[in-house]
Design a protein around this motif. Structure first.
Motif, PDB file in Angstrom:
ATOM      1  N   ILE A 581       0.894  -1.398   0.050  1.00 60.21           N
ATOM      2  CA  ILE A 581       0.035   0.094   0.032  1.00 60.21           C
ATOM      3  C   ILE A 581       0.686   1.259   0.050  1.00 60.21           C
ATOM      4  CG2 ILE A 581      -1.936   1.165   1.238  1.00 60.21           C
ATOM      5  CD1 ILE A 581      -2.545  -1.666   2.559  1.00 60.21           C
ATOM      6  N   LEU A 582       0.814   2.112  -0.929  1.00 58.07           N
ATOM      7  CA  LEU A 582       1.388   3.442  -1.164  1.00 58.07           C
ATOM      8  C   LEU A 582       0.553   4.520  -0.726  1.00 58.07           C
ATOM      9  CD1 LEU A 582       3.843   5.336  -1.883  1.00 58.07           C
ATOM     10  CD2 LEU A 582       3.130   5.012  -4.298  1.00 58.07           C
ATOM     11  N   THR A 583       0.932   5.170   0.093  1.00 59.79           N
ATOM     12  CA  THR A 583      -0.055   6.394   0.516  1.00 59.79           C
ATOM     13  C   THR A 583       0.765   7.790   0.468  1.00 59.79           C
ATOM     14  OG1 THR A 583      -1.127   4.958   2.042  1.00 59.79           O
ATOM     15  CG2 THR A 583      -1.521   7.307   2.390  1.00 59.79           C
ATOM     16  N   ILE A 584       0.194   8.815  -0.381  1.00 60.02           N
ATOM     17  CA  ILE A 584       0.945  10.055  -0.645  1.00 60.02           C
ATOM     18  C   ILE A 584      -0.173  10.960  -0.487  1.00 60.02           C
ATOM     19  CG2 ILE A 584       2.616   9.168  -2.013  1.00 60.02           C
ATOM     20  CD1 ILE A 584       1.173  10.216  -4.493  1.00 60.02           C
ATOM     21  N   HIS A 585       0.015  12.350   0.044  1.00 58.87           N
ATOM     22  CA  HIS A 585      -0.802  13.477   0.055  1.00 58.87           C
ATOM     23  C   HIS A 585      -1.006  13.783  -1.515  1.00 58.87           C
ATOM     24  CE1 HIS A 585      -0.477  13.885   4.126  1.00 58.87           C
ATOM     25  NE2 HIS A 585       0.781  13.890   4.224  1.00 58.87           N
TER      26      HIS A 585
END
Length: 595
Positions: A581-585
């Protein structure tokens, strides 16, 4: 004889000798020279014409693929609803595409939307009059319009947009036809329909006329394996048979890789498209290529006379100032040789002779060993600079070579090799673009699909890929090459040793102010505790050591760009698979740091 006169005689003699040799060689070489220059000019014009045509076609394709923004339409088409229901619900679909995506100057005459069974869903016709009339359905047998090419394209695996044409008996002219297929967004391998866009040929005729260098030229555009699309000019009776045979040969899909072909007193030039199947042909007389020969001969004689007069005058004016100071310099040297070692050159102005005087004075004052050492140092520096220049690699050579290989493979009917070369070229072109560290999620997915195609060729298509992408997330900004390594990690570590069905799924969702990208596989799974701890600690020394370089590197990049609350997280269950899971703003490019 004084030096001044010697130089004058030498210059005039060299000039006369060069002109005499040039005149003699011109008798044997001018025809070939002029021919090649004019030939290259015509090929260059055809190249420029093809570039402008490519821009126009690319704009048409861009407008047509906007159909992917209508999620409800794609869902209904993919659900195999009855064509009558689809036709009733989307009766104005074709009209909306034309009015919303195209300009009046695009000259769209008709647009048709079909399902994959070739059933008409929606149609748009610009006019229905005795003079301006277009088929209501391209498969209507009472109005033949080259529809068999559309069926052949739809059933094929050809990736590019189809470019074809038909003769409109009411308009009494060719109509250009563009066709694209659209696919199920949940299964990109499944075709669910296609769009046929018919455009007035006047658009391409204007482009051809813009690049037509001679009135006697005949230019035509023709896809390989299809009829002539557009033409400009007329073919004389002498070449009618050759022209008809050439057109039929191209229609059968047989083309030559040569850009030039001589036919009696005529020459045929051919320039293809890099992406689309639309070649440009130009037929012109040899006399047109050689018409400047007589004028060039006259110009040569005039130039010779002007050069002799100009050299004489320039030499007389310039040599008086040069030789004067040279004589003074020689007198100073003679005085120094006679024992006056304190004598120095007095003419030190900012020109070549003044510089020579300064250098001469410095030579007398400096130690010879020091001069030698400085000379050797400069020589070593120049050598190092030369070697540094030699060591540079031009990446464009690499993907231009792959484009060339793709074109050759396509001509030789090696479609898989052609597609593989094109995908590799796209991969290199995208990954070597260091000027733009950020891109959109849509472009990142396109890059990923090129990688998937290459890997499918390598692995024999044993892996199934699924895409579940939130349409609103496609225009979100992401760092370049941030998704492909996650898929590569799934291939190498997730499903490599798995037996049976192998599936990798890409999911993209917007969660409030964050963009979440998930790469999920059904592989063997693992205990992700240690790896999650490393990702949380984000120790750069682990990245430099090369342990799990893909995941750790991406995690470090995301945290450096977006902050510690972003990055990667691993969820895995042994025997069931792994999710990365890649989470960025969500942020604009100018709102994040350039790392």
């Amino acid at each position: 004889m004084k030096m001044r006169m010697k130089i004058l005689v030498l210059c005039l003699s060299s000039t006369l000798l060069a002109l005499i040799l040039q005149t003699v060689l011109f008798k044997y070489k001018s025809s070939s020279l002029i021919y090649n220059q004019t030939r290259n000019e015509n090929l260059h014009l055809l190249d420029n014409m093809q570039n402008e045509i490519y821009t126009y076609i690319k704009a048409i394709e861009k407008n047509l693929i906007q159909v992917y923004t209508d999620k409800d339409f794609l869902h209904d088409m993919a659900s195999n609803q009855n064509e009558s229901e689809l036709s009733k619900k989307y009766d104005r679909m074709a009209y909306q595409i034309v009015t919303e995506e195209f300009q009046t100057g695009d000259r769209v005459d008709a647009l048709y939307v079909y399902n994959i069974e070739h059933r008409l869903i929606s149609t748009y016709r610009r006019a229905v009059t005795p003079k301006y009339n277009y088929p209501k359905d391209i498969y209507n047998k009472d109005y033949p319009c080259n529809a068999e090419m559309v069926k052949k394209y739809v059933s094929s695996e050809q990736n590019n947009m189809l470019i074809s044409s038909y003769y409109n008996k009411y308009r009494k002219k060719n109509i250009i036809r563009f066709v694209i297929r659209f696919y199920d967004t949940r299964n990109i391998q499944r075709k669910i329909g296609y769009i046929v866009c018919d455009v007035d040929s006047i658009v391409l005729n204007k482009i051809i006329d813009k690049y037509k260098s001679q009135q006697g030229m005949y230019i035509w555009l023709q896809p390989r394996g299809d009829r002539v699309t557009v033409f400009d000019g007329s073919v004389d009776e002498e070449n009618q048979e050759y022209y008809q045979n050439k057109v039929m040969t191209i229609k059968k899909g047989k083309t030559s890789s040569e850009k030039e072909e001589s036919i009696g007193n005529h020459v045929l030039f051919c320039v293809g498209q890099n992406k689309y199947n639309l070649d440009a042909y130009s037929l012109m007389q040899n006399d047109m290529l050689k018409e400047n020969q007589r004028g060039l001969t006259q110009s040569l004689l005039i130039i010779a006379l002007i050069m002799i007069i100009a050299i004489t005058l320039i030499f007389i004016v310039a040599s008086s100032g040069i030789t004067k100071h040279l004589v003074q310099l020689m007198k100073t040297i003679e005085m120094i040789k006679s024992g006056d070692t304190q004598k120095r050159v007095t003419y030190l102005k900012d020109d070549e002779i003044g510089r020579l005087g300064r250098e001469f004075n410095e030579m007398l004052d400096e130690i010879r060993d020091l001069i030698s050492e400085e000379y050797e140092t400069k020589l070593m520096l120049k050598n190092a600079e030369y070697k540094a220049l030699q060591a540079q690699i031009n990446p464009h050579f690499l993907y231009n070579t792959l484009d060339t290989m793709s074109s050759i493979a396509s001509v030789q009917d090696c479609e898989i090799v052609s597609s593989l070369c094109q995908s590799l070229s796209n991969l290199f072109r995208y990954s070597l673009d260091m000027k733009h560290p950020y891109t959109t999620l849509a472009k990142e997915i396109i890059y990923l699909k090129n990688y998937i195609f290459v890997m499918n060729v390598r692995m024999g298509g044993e892996v199934q890929y699924k895409f579940d992408i939130d349409e609103t997330a496609l225009n979100e900004k992401v760092p370049r090459i941030s998704i492909q390594p996650l898929v590569e990690n799934a291939l190498q570590h997730g499903i490599k040793n798995k037996t049976g069905d192998k599936v990798i799924e890409l999911i993209a969702r917007i969660r409030g102010e964050q963009l979440q990208i998930i790469v999920k596989d059904n592989g063997l799974g693992m205990d992700a505790t240690k790896l999650n701890q490393q990702l949380e600690e984000n120790k750069l020394e682990l990245v430099e050591e090369g342990n799990s370089i893909g995941l750790l590197n991406i995690n470090a990049r995301m945290k450096m760009i977006y902050g510690e609350d972003c990055g990667l997280q691993i969820k895995s269950e042994i025997g069931k698979g792994t999710s990365v899971i890649l989470t960025i703003h969500r942020a604009k490019v100018d709102e994040v740091k350039d790392v």
